[in-house]
Design a protein around this motif. Structure first.
Motif, short mmCIF file in Angstrom:
data_model
loop_
_atom_site.label_atom_id
_atom_site.label_comp_id
_atom_site.label_asym_id
_atom_site.label_seq_id
_atom_site.Cartn_x
_atom_site.Cartn_y
_atom_site.Cartn_z
N LYS A 125 106.11 -22.60 -81.51
CA LYS A 125 106.57 -21.33 -80.94
C LYS A 125 105.48 -20.26 -81.06
CE LYS A 125 111.44 -22.18 -81.98
NZ LYS A 125 112.50 -21.90 -82.97
N ARG A 126 104.82 -20.22 -82.22
CA ARG A 126 103.73 -19.23 -82.42
C ARG A 126 102.56 -19.52 -81.48
NH1 ARG A 126 105.29 -20.03 -87.92
NH2 ARG A 126 103.48 -21.37 -88.36
N GLY A 127 102.31 -20.80 -81.23
CA GLY A 127 101.22 -21.18 -80.33
C GLY A 127 101.47 -20.72 -78.90
N ILE A 128 102.73 -20.75 -78.47
CA ILE A 128 103.08 -20.29 -77.12
C ILE A 128 102.85 -18.78 -77.01
CG2 ILE A 128 105.00 -20.03 -75.49
CD1 ILE A 128 106.09 -22.74 -76.65
N VAL A 129 103.21 -18.04 -78.07
CA VAL A 129 102.96 -16.59 -78.12
C VAL A 129 101.44 -16.33 -78.04
CG1 VAL A 129 103.11 -14.53 -79.58
CG2 VAL A 129 105.07 -16.09 -79.40
N THR A 130 100.67 -17.09 -78.81
CA THR A 130 99.20 -16.95 -78.82
C THR A 130 98.64 -17.17 -77.42
OG1 THR A 130 99.11 -17.76 -81.10
CG2 THR A 130 97.06 -17.87 -79.84
N ALA A 131 99.10 -18.24 -76.75
CA ALA A 131 98.60 -18.56 -75.41
C ALA A 131 98.85 -17.40 -74.45
CB ALA A 131 99.27 -19.84 -74.90
N ARG A 132 100.06 -16.86 -74.48
CA ARG A 132 100.40 -15.77 -73.56
C ARG A 132 99.57 -14.52 -73.85
NH1 ARG A 132 106.32 -17.62 -73.46
NH2 ARG A 132 106.30 -18.89 -71.57
N LYS A 133 99.34 -14.24 -75.14
CA LYS A 133 98.52 -13.07 -75.51
C LYS A 133 97.11 -13.19 -74.95
CE LYS A 133 100.69 -11.30 -79.70
NZ LYS A 133 100.66 -11.36 -81.18
N LEU A 134 96.64 -14.43 -74.83
CA LEU A 134 95.28 -14.67 -74.32
C LEU A 134 95.24 -14.69 -72.79
CD1 LEU A 134 94.22 -17.43 -76.86
CD2 LEU A 134 93.29 -15.11 -76.73
N GLY A 135 96.40 -14.45 -72.15
CA GLY A 135 96.44 -14.44 -70.69
C GLY A 135 96.53 -15.81 -70.07
N LEU A 136 96.87 -16.82 -70.89
CA LEU A 136 97.01 -18.18 -70.38
C LEU A 136 98.47 -18.43 -70.00
CD1 LEU A 136 94.92 -19.95 -73.16
CD2 LEU A 136 94.21 -19.67 -70.77
N LYS A 137 98.69 -19.38 -69.10
CA LYS A 137 100.06 -19.73 -68.69
C LYS A 137 100.47 -21.02 -69.40
CE LYS A 137 103.01 -20.85 -64.81
NZ LYS A 137 103.11 -21.44 -63.50
#
Length: 381
Positions: A125-137
């Motif tokens: 779950k934290r990894g998904i948040v990290t991905a979105r913060k980096l502008g990744l889908k």
């Protein structure tokens, strides 16, 4: 006999013992391929795909050239690429993240549960948040059924559903295991496996397969496997690979599949003997509730303060080989250290990489050989 001669080593994985058990059946199976000369997409390939579907419960099986191709082909079929994020555990073999990076997408590494070695849903779950913060889908999750034990597929499916992602199960080490009574091959949008010779079900070279219940996905995979061809072999409708499984390897696997259930039972007996003999001196692997394992590896954790290299050397001197899977988690490796990691870091993966070591494990490990391994471990500690 010279008393200074080192003892005959215990095989780490004994492909030879299995070869002797199968006797002439593999020679005859390979001989049939040599007689009909259909070395690519011969009848054995189709027969193997049908047998694997029956064994796993998956509707469609697409065999392929390796476990890495199996992962890559599914990502290609789902148009995963630049700007996308795929969540992977860091404590695994590099192929899991490699297949993602090869598409141009970004692997985002998440942590594992220290007891089971498999993907930790909270870190996911934290990894998904990290991905979105980096502008990744975020597009997909690749849980790994590490060392032969199924990942926690219900917990991962719940996260995937909530976030609108698809699951690609990496069962390269876990094919033949089950989760809540269902065999691997039936979880997520697709499952990838490997038939590398050292795997519980291995061929005599490289090989792999993809399992899915999605007929349209299976059709795209069959096209990708042969350069992306359409109805006409010279009209290629998408980018593809040379991803086929050789007919000879399919013939070998058909014979091995016949004895696979018995071999899984023997591996589980060996794992139980290890747990009884070593459970009070090292941390032995834990089977999670609802999970079975095919014990691709039997991986222990050494007590704090034990020098792993010294321990391995002490066992080697007694004819007991060991291996370390994995001395560096993916996010610690040169090719992967610039990819993102889940917020909160990957401390469990790092601790495991520092203290795990794997002991000999295969379906032909008899009790006397195992007693030697257990005695060597106990004396080295």
């Amino acid at each position: 006999m010279n008393q200074h001669m080192p003892p005959e080593p215990v095989p780490f994985i004994d492909i030879g013992a299995q070869r002797r058990r199968l006797g002439k059946s593999i020679d005859e199976a390979v001989g049939r391929v040599l007689a009909h000369c259909q070395f690519v997409n011969g009848p054995e390939v189709t027969a193997l795909e049908q047998a694997l579907a029956q064994f796993s419960g998956a509707r469609h099986v697409v065999s392929c050239a390796s476990g890495t191709d199996a992962l890559l082909m599914v990502l290609m079929a789902e148009n995963v690429g630049r700007g996308d994020a795929v969540l992977c555990p860091s404590f695994t073999f590099c192929a899991t993240g490699e297949a993602v990076a090869l598409t141009g997408a970004t692997p985002v590494f998440v942590d594992v549960d220290e007891a089971t070695f498999n993907m930790d849903a909270a870190s996911l779950k934290r990894g998904i948040v990290t991905a979105r913060k980096l502008g990744l889908k975020p597009r997909a999750i690749i849980p790994v059924d590490l060392f032969g034990q199924s990942a926690d597929h219900d917990a991962i499916a719940a996260v995937a559903e909530a976030e609108g992602l698809f699951v690609l199960d990496d069962a390269a080490q876990g094919f033949g295991a089950s989760y809540n009574g269902r065999r691997l091959g039936t979880f997520g949008r697709a499952t990838a496996t490997s038939f590398f010779p050292a795997k519980p079900l291995g061929c005599y070279g490289d090989g792999g397969a993809i399992f899915t219940d999605d007929a349209a996905l299976a059709e795209r995979l069959r096209s990708i496997r042969v350069h992306g061809q359409g109805a006409d072999k010279y009209d290629n409708v998408r980018l593809g690979l040379t991803g086929r499984l050789d007919t000879v390897q399919a013939a070998v696997l058909l014979e091995k599949l016949k004895i696979f259930d018995g071999e899984i039972a023997a591996r589980n007996e060996a794992a139980e003997r290890y747990s009884r003999g070593l459970g009070n001196v090292v941390t032995v692997p834990l089977l999670a509730a609802g999970c079975t394992s095919v014990w691709a590896q039997y991986t222990i954790r050494l007590p704090k303060g034990v020098d792993r290299d010294g321990f391995a050397a002490a066992l080697k001197a007694k004819g007991v080989p060991t291996a370390i899977y994995y001395p560096k988690s993916m996010h610690q490796q040169t090719a992967y250290r610039d990819f993102p990691v889940a917020e909160g870091g990957l401390s469990a993966s790092e601790r495991l990489s520092a203290d795990v070591i794997s002991l000999p494990m295969h379906a032909y490990l008899d009790a006397p050989a195992q007693e030697r391994v257990i005695a060597a471990v106990r004396s080295a500690l």
